[in-house]
Scaffold this motif. Sequence first.
Motif, PDB file in Angstrom:
ATOM      1  N   GLY A  77       0.749  -1.106   0.006  1.00 31.06           N
ATOM      2  CA  GLY A  77       0.070   0.051  -0.009  1.00 31.06           C
ATOM      3  C   GLY A  77       0.842   1.216  -0.162  1.00 31.06           C
ATOM      4  O   GLY A  77       0.246   2.312  -0.066  1.00 31.06           O
ATOM      5  N   GLN A  78       2.235   1.260   0.056  1.00 29.73           N
ATOM      6  CA  GLN A  78       3.023   2.159  -0.022  1.00 29.73           C
ATOM      7  C   GLN A  78       3.797   2.283  -1.278  1.00 29.73           C
ATOM      8  O   GLN A  78       4.239   1.079  -1.741  1.00 29.73           O
ATOM      9  N   ARG A  79       4.602   3.273  -1.692  1.00 31.11           N
ATOM     10  CA  ARG A  79       5.344   3.329  -2.736  1.00 31.11           C
ATOM     11  C   ARG A  79       6.581   3.668  -2.365  1.00 31.11           C
ATOM     12  O   ARG A  79       7.022   4.564  -1.374  1.00 31.11           O
ATOM     13  N   PRO A  80       7.770   3.107  -2.807  1.00 28.63           N
ATOM     14  CA  PRO A  80       9.218   3.606  -2.539  1.00 28.63           C
ATOM     15  C   PRO A  80       9.485   5.009  -3.151  1.00 28.63           C
ATOM     16  O   PRO A  80       8.968   5.320  -4.270  1.00 28.63           O
ATOM     17  N   VAL A  81      10.676   5.650  -2.678  1.00 28.92           N
ATOM     18  CA  VAL A  81      10.694   7.173  -3.278  1.00 28.92           C
ATOM     19  C   VAL A  81      12.151   6.978  -3.750  1.00 28.92           C
ATOM     20  O   VAL A  81      13.159   6.377  -3.118  1.00 28.92           O
ATOM     21  N   LEU A  82      12.309   7.462  -5.004  1.00 30.85           N
ATOM     22  CA  LEU A  82      13.573   7.491  -5.559  1.00 30.85           C
ATOM     23  C   LEU A  82      13.967   9.083  -5.519  1.00 30.85           C
ATOM     24  O   LEU A  82      13.317   9.921  -6.074  1.00 30.85           O
ATOM     25  N   VAL A  83      15.200   9.261  -5.023  1.00 29.19           N
ATOM     26  CA  VAL A  83      15.517  10.877  -4.756  1.00 29.19           C
ATOM     27  C   VAL A  83      16.712  11.193  -5.598  1.00 29.19           C
ATOM     28  O   VAL A  83      17.665  10.541  -5.866  1.00 29.19           O
ATOM     29  N   ASP A  84      16.382  12.470  -6.307  1.00 26.30           N
ATOM     30  CA  ASP A  84      17.303  12.838  -7.106  1.00 26.30           C
ATOM     31  C   ASP A  84      17.824  12.065  -8.246  1.00 26.30           C
ATOM     32  O   ASP A  84      18.979  11.763  -8.635  1.00 26.30           O
ATOM     33  N   VAL A  85      17.003  11.601  -9.029  1.00 27.99           N
ATOM     34  CA  VAL A  85      17.070  10.750  -9.902  1.00 27.99           C
ATOM     35  C   VAL A  85      17.987  11.507 -11.463  1.00 27.99           C
ATOM     36  O   VAL A  85      17.065  12.440 -11.742  1.00 27.99           O
ATOM     37  N   PRO A  86      18.776  11.201 -11.761  1.00 28.94           N
ATOM     38  CA  PRO A  86      19.556  11.781 -12.855  1.00 28.94           C
ATOM     39  C   PRO A  86      18.626  11.636 -14.078  1.00 28.94           C
ATOM     40  O   PRO A  86      17.680  10.560 -14.292  1.00 28.94           O
ATOM     41  N   GLU A  87      18.698  12.559 -14.728  1.00 24.12           N
ATOM     42  CA  GLU A  87      17.786  12.670 -16.466  1.00 24.12           C
ATOM     43  C   GLU A  87      17.813  11.525 -17.113  1.00 24.12           C
ATOM     44  O   GLU A  87      16.839  10.680 -17.476  1.00 24.12           O
ATOM     45  N   ARG A  88      19.308  11.050 -17.241  1.00 24.66           N
ATOM     46  CA  ARG A  88      19.410   9.618 -18.015  1.00 24.66           C
ATOM     47  C   ARG A  88      18.764   8.532 -17.290  1.00 24.66           C
ATOM     48  O   ARG A  88      18.151   7.493 -17.957  1.00 24.66           O
ATOM     49  N   ALA A  89      18.856   8.244 -15.970  1.00 21.49           N
ATOM     50  CA  ALA A  89      18.364   7.190 -15.253  1.00 21.49           C
ATOM     51  C   ALA A  89      16.802   7.380 -15.250  1.00 21.49           C
ATOM     52  O   ALA A  89      15.840   6.244 -15.384  1.00 21.49           O
ATOM     53  N   GLN A  90      16.237   8.603 -15.221  1.00 28.98           N
ATOM     54  CA  GLN A  90      14.821   8.777 -15.207  1.00 28.98           C
ATOM     55  C   GLN A  90      14.190   8.303 -16.546  1.00 28.98           C
ATOM     56  O   GLN A  90      13.297   7.641 -16.524  1.00 28.98           O
ATOM     57  N   TRP A  91      14.970   8.713 -17.520  1.00 29.81           N
ATOM     58  CA  TRP A  91      14.450   8.166 -18.870  1.00 29.81           C
ATOM     59  C   TRP A  91      14.380   6.592 -19.065  1.00 29.81           C
ATOM     60  O   TRP A  91      13.298   5.959 -19.464  1.00 29.81           O
ATOM     61  N   ILE A  92      15.387   5.789 -18.432  1.00 28.72           N
ATOM     62  CA  ILE A  92      15.456   4.498 -18.275  1.00 28.72           C
ATOM     63  C   ILE A  92      14.034   4.100 -17.573  1.00 28.72           C
ATOM     64  O   ILE A  92      13.335   2.959 -18.028  1.00 28.72           O
ATOM     65  N   ILE A  93      13.828   4.540 -16.504  1.00 27.85           N
ATOM     66  CA  ILE A  93      12.722   4.248 -15.476  1.00 27.85           C
ATOM     67  C   ILE A  93      11.334   4.588 -16.437  1.00 27.85           C
ATOM     68  O   ILE A  93      10.459   3.693 -16.310  1.00 27.85           O
TER      69      ILE A  93
END
Length: 121
Positions: A77-93
């Motif tokens: 019922g909860q979600r993990p938090v991704l902090v300060d994700v670089p643009e390139r990694a964000q694209w992969i996600i």
Amino acid sequence: MDNRKTTSGRFSLDDASPHLWVLSGEVDVVVNARFREVWPADRRSLEPVEVHMGDVTFIDSSGLRILYEALKVTPEGQRPVLVDVPERAQWIIDVTGLTSRFDFRTTTSPSDDDLPLADLG
């Protein structure tokens, strides 16, 4: 704290705050294997996992497995938090369709030294 350096990247896990993870450098199969050594598949977190990614320079499918692990071990019922994700990694996600399964947060300063597990040497 377990601060394992690999040839390609690093991760840090703190036994006092096991829900706080730090990834840096090239997060690949080597980092995933080291992660597996200290986070067994049946281990769970009592709080949503926070993955600090501000220093990640590369992430492949093995690195994404670590993020998937954050999904598995975070309380239901909860979600993990991704902090300060670089643009390139964000694209992969984004491309892999995982974006909606995480919460995202940016710290006030990209050079903020107050990250809970920032001792990455």
